[in-house]
Design a protein around this motif. Sequence first.
Motif, PDB file in Angstrom:
ATOM      1  N   ALA A 157       5.401  -1.837 -15.249  1.00  0.00           N
ATOM      2  CA  ALA A 157       5.915  -2.589 -14.105  1.00  0.00           C
ATOM      3  C   ALA A 157       6.646  -3.855 -14.522  1.00  0.00           C
ATOM      4  N   ALA A 158       6.424  -4.341 -15.750  1.00  0.00           N
ATOM      5  CA  ALA A 158       7.131  -5.538 -16.220  1.00  0.00           C
ATOM      6  C   ALA A 158       8.635  -5.290 -16.282  1.00  0.00           C
ATOM      7  N   HIS A 159       9.043  -4.050 -16.573  1.00  0.00           N
ATOM      8  CA  HIS A 159      10.470  -3.720 -16.642  1.00  0.00           C
ATOM      9  C   HIS A 159      11.014  -3.258 -15.289  1.00  0.00           C
ATOM     10  N   PHE A 160      10.266  -2.358 -14.626  1.00  0.00           N
ATOM     11  CA  PHE A 160      10.746  -1.804 -13.358  1.00  0.00           C
ATOM     12  C   PHE A 160       9.562  -1.438 -12.487  1.00  0.00           C
ATOM     13  N   SER A 161       9.653  -1.805 -11.228  1.00  0.00           N
ATOM     14  CA  SER A 161       8.618  -1.487 -10.256  1.00  0.00           C
ATOM     15  C   SER A 161       9.252  -1.409  -8.873  1.00  0.00           C
ATOM     16  N   GLU A 162       9.062  -0.275  -8.206  1.00  0.00           N
ATOM     17  CA  GLU A 162       9.580  -0.079  -6.853  1.00  0.00           C
ATOM     18  C   GLU A 162       8.519   0.620  -6.019  1.00  0.00           C
ATOM     19  N   ASP A 163       8.245   0.078  -4.841  1.00  0.00           N
ATOM     20  CA  ASP A 163       7.272   0.713  -3.957  1.00  0.00           C
ATOM     21  C   ASP A 163       7.734   2.118  -3.589  1.00  0.00           C
ATOM     22  N   ILE A 164       6.830   3.073  -3.658  1.00  0.00           N
ATOM     23  CA  ILE A 164       7.150   4.431  -3.211  1.00  0.00           C
ATOM     24  C   ILE A 164       7.198   4.456  -1.690  1.00  0.00           C
ATOM     25  N   VAL A 165       6.290   3.736  -1.061  1.00  0.00           N
ATOM     26  CA  VAL A 165       6.263   3.627   0.401  1.00  0.00           C
ATOM     27  C   VAL A 165       6.411   2.148   0.754  1.00  0.00           C
ATOM     28  N   PRO A 166       7.617   1.718   1.100  1.00  0.00           N
ATOM     29  CA  PRO A 166       7.811   0.308   1.440  1.00  0.00           C
ATOM     30  C   PRO A 166       6.867  -0.136   2.563  1.00  0.00           C
ATOM     31  N   GLY A 167       6.222  -1.264   2.344  1.00  0.00           N
ATOM     32  CA  GLY A 167       5.332  -1.818   3.366  1.00  0.00           C
ATOM     33  C   GLY A 167       3.890  -1.367   3.274  1.00  0.00           C
ATOM     34  N   LEU A 168       3.580  -0.426   2.378  1.00  0.00           N
ATOM     35  CA  LEU A 168       2.196   0.013   2.222  1.00  0.00           C
ATOM     36  C   LEU A 168       1.438  -1.052   1.438  1.00  0.00           C
ATOM     37  N   GLN A 169       0.401  -1.605   2.037  1.00  0.00           N
ATOM     38  CA  GLN A 169      -0.375  -2.695   1.443  1.00  0.00           C
ATOM     39  C   GLN A 169      -1.668  -2.165   0.829  1.00  0.00           C
ATOM     40  N   PRO A 170      -2.239  -2.915  -0.134  1.00  0.00           N
ATOM     41  CA  PRO A 170      -3.509  -2.498  -0.747  1.00  0.00           C
ATOM     42  C   PRO A 170      -4.584  -2.258   0.307  1.00  0.00           C
ATOM     43  N   GLY A 171      -5.276  -1.150   0.184  1.00  0.00           N
ATOM     44  CA  GLY A 171      -6.386  -0.813   1.073  1.00  0.00           C
ATOM     45  C   GLY A 171      -5.987  -0.306   2.445  1.00  0.00           C
ATOM     46  N   MET A 172      -4.703  -0.235   2.739  1.00  0.00           N
ATOM     47  CA  MET A 172      -4.249   0.205   4.055  1.00  0.00           C
ATOM     48  C   MET A 172      -4.503   1.698   4.221  1.00  0.00           C
ATOM     49  N   THR A 173      -4.956   2.075   5.402  1.00  0.00           N
ATOM     50  CA  THR A 173      -5.133   3.496   5.692  1.00  0.00           C
ATOM     51  C   THR A 173      -3.843   4.068   6.255  1.00  0.00           C
ATOM     52  N   LEU A 174      -3.779   5.370   6.296  1.00  0.00           N
ATOM     53  CA  LEU A 174      -2.620   6.054   6.852  1.00  0.00           C
ATOM     54  C   LEU A 174      -2.418   5.641   8.313  1.00  0.00           C
ATOM     55  N   ALA A 175      -3.483   5.623   9.093  1.00  0.00           N
ATOM     56  CA  ALA A 175      -3.380   5.260  10.513  1.00  0.00           C
ATOM     57  C   ALA A 175      -2.893   3.822  10.673  1.00  0.00           C
ATOM     58  N   GLU A 176      -3.382   2.903   9.836  1.00  0.00           N
ATOM     59  CA  GLU A 176      -2.923   1.510   9.904  1.00  0.00           C
ATOM     60  C   GLU A 176      -1.436   1.408   9.575  1.00  0.00           C
ATOM     61  N   TYR A 177      -1.026   2.123   8.547  1.00  0.00           N
ATOM     62  CA  TYR A 177       0.394   2.086   8.178  1.00  0.00           C
ATOM     63  C   TYR A 177       1.259   2.579   9.335  1.00  0.00           C
ATOM     64  N   MET A 178       0.893   3.708   9.891  1.00  0.00           N
ATOM     65  CA  MET A 178       1.682   4.288  10.976  1.00  0.00           C
ATOM     66  C   MET A 178       1.689   3.363  12.191  1.00  0.00           C
ATOM     67  N   ARG A 179       0.567   2.756  12.496  1.00  0.00           N
ATOM     68  CA  ARG A 179       0.498   1.848  13.645  1.00  0.00           C
ATOM     69  C   ARG A 179       1.336   0.592  13.405  1.00  0.00           C
ATOM     70  N   ARG A 180       1.219   0.000  12.212  1.00  0.00           N
ATOM     71  CA  ARG A 180       1.954  -1.237  11.918  1.00  0.00           C
ATOM     72  C   ARG A 180       3.454  -1.034  11.860  1.00  0.00           C
ATOM     73  N   HIS A 181       3.853   0.103  11.402  1.00  0.00           N
ATOM     74  CA  HIS A 181       5.285   0.350  11.237  1.00  0.00           C
ATOM     75  C   HIS A 181       5.868   1.162  12.385  1.00  0.00           C
ATOM     76  N   ARG A 182       4.996   1.493  13.329  1.00  0.00           N
ATOM     77  CA  ARG A 182       5.428   2.227  14.517  1.00  0.00           C
ATOM     78  C   ARG A 182       6.345   3.405  14.152  1.00  0.00           C
ATOM     79  N   VAL A 183       5.939   4.113  13.118  1.00  0.00           N
ATOM     80  CA  VAL A 183       6.743   5.211  12.609  1.00  0.00           C
ATOM     81  C   VAL A 183       6.438   6.490  13.370  1.00  0.00           C
ATOM     82  N   ARG A 184       7.434   7.068  13.962  1.00  0.00           N
ATOM     83  CA  ARG A 184       7.321   8.381  14.599  1.00  0.00           C
ATOM     84  C   ARG A 184       8.516   9.167  14.108  1.00  0.00           C
TER      85      ARG A 184
END
Length: 156
Positions: free
Chosen positions: A127-154
């Motif tokens: 990660a010192a050279h290159f690091s990119e989130d695979i899922v932008p906005g996914l935070q440590p410990g976040m569940t799938l339901a929390e992610y979907m709710r926070r990002h209002r993704v449908r």
Amino acid sequence: MDDDIDFARLLASGIVSQLGEQGPDWEIGSVEHQEDDFSGTGDFSWSPTVRVEFRSISGEYESVGVYFVYNGVSLGDSVIATADGIQDHAVEMIPGAALPPCPGHHHPAVARVVDDVPKWVCMKDGAAHFSEDIVPGLQPGMTLAEYMRRHRVRTS
């Protein structure tokens, strides 16, 4: 609610984009629960596994499928397993391609969990050279339901 199906579709679409212009010209086909009797009771009504199918837009590449499994493991580990599967299929179809590309290097980035977040990182220098989130906005410990709710993704 089918948060897992919506998330799997979003995840797969994002990863295909992250493979870059050198990647296969895939579009997302079907995204559905894998029909299997995981309970051992003959109940096929729900499955912890979502199958995502990819189709080639040009017809140049074969159709492939990967599984998103979110049951008994962290969301980060589920994302990494799915990213690895998509990356493996892409590299099989385009041998020698660095998919997704690692900036400044001639090798692909690899999927790893860094600080509890799934990321593409440099396979040599980390990660010192290159690091990119695979899922932008996914935070440590976040569940799938929390992610979907926070990002209002449908996505369906």
